[in-house]
Scaffold this motif. Structure first.
Motif: not given
Length: 258
Positions: A51-73, A151-155
């Motif tokens: 889920x975190x990687x999907x958030x990062x792929x979508x550039x949803x950094x807030x969601x990615x950070x939230x998931x990282x925090x859940x894992x860290x906890x 677009x794919x190469x940039x991604x």
């Protein structure tokens, strides 16, 4: 793998799922202390990692950070530069690449490894598994560029950058923050390196030799050799299995150009 995890590993973004859904209510405490003591199952961890990687792929950094925090906890540490995760009790696994998520090729079993050694796990360094992934991504990016799918190469470039890998197209080299480096080859796919790729890398090798960077010089020579390209330093020539050949520039010529 569980139906929930299977759904997360399917191509495309997960539909209507919240981060907490990956953790079922089996009597675990939701506090950081409770999560760390009881620990999540491997499937729970992988579900949140995906889920975190999907958030990062979508550039949803807030969601990615939230998931990282859940894992860290829960006592799970993520190592983005080595594409790995590890728990406080010693379990470890792999973080899927964006290409795997988009193509639906991420395999749940491969993301859960019982032994840390299976990942050649050394925090801050790239293991053989991760270097292999970098090479695959670099080649996939070159294929995308060859097909003018920018677009794919940039991604893919952005994905590598998040892994701590910088691409230097003019030099035909990639370098990781942890110190590893490699060559950029793949424009022709299975047909092997182009004359331009070989010539640029041969020139890079000569620059490395001139500056006394023997490790880089040997790395470039060995990478080219894997594609059947042999460098003859005495004759100042390179040859390929299909009969192509070219000149190896002298150190003096390299210095005059630099």
């Amino acid at each position: 793998s569980s139906p929930k995890l299977f759904q997360l590993l399917r191509p495309g973004p997960p539909r209507g799922r919240k981060p907490a859904a990956a953790m079922d209510a089996r009597g675990r405490s939701r506090s950081p202390r409770g999560l760390a003591e009881n620990s999540m199952t491997d499937e729970d961890i992988v579900a949140l990692v995906v889920q975190r990687e999907r958030a990062r792929l979508a550039k949803d950094w807030a969601q990615a950070d939230n998931l990282r925090d859940q894992l860290r906890q829960a006592g799970v540490t993520l190592f983005d530069n080595t594409n790995a995760w590890r728990t406080a009790d010693g379990r470890s696994g792999r973080i899927p690449t964006w290409s795997e998520l988009e193509g639906g090729t991420a395999n749940a079993a491969s993301l859960m490894m019982a032994e840390p050694q299976a990942l050649n796990f050394v925090p801050g360094q790239l293991g053989e598994v991760n270097i292999a992934h970098i090479k695959q991504l670099v080649q996939a990016r070159e294929q995308a560029r060859a097909q003018k799918d920018f677009a794919q190469s940039d991604k893919i470039r952005d994905e590598l950058k998040l892994m701590g890998v910088e691409l230097y197209d003019k030099e035909k080299m990639w370098r990781a923050k942890s110190g590893e480096s490699g060559v950029i080859i793949g424009f022709r796919g299975a047909q092997g390196p182009t004359d331009m790729e070989v010539s640029l890398l041969v020139a890079q090798r000569e620059r490395a030799r001139q500056s006394g960077d023997w490790a880089s010089a040997d790395m470039i020579r060995d990478e080219l050799k894997q594609f059947g390209v042999v460098i003859n330093d005495q004759e100042k020539m390179w040859t390929s299995p299909d009969g192509r050949r070219g000149m190896v520039p002298s150190w003096g010529a390299q210095a005059s150009r630099g």
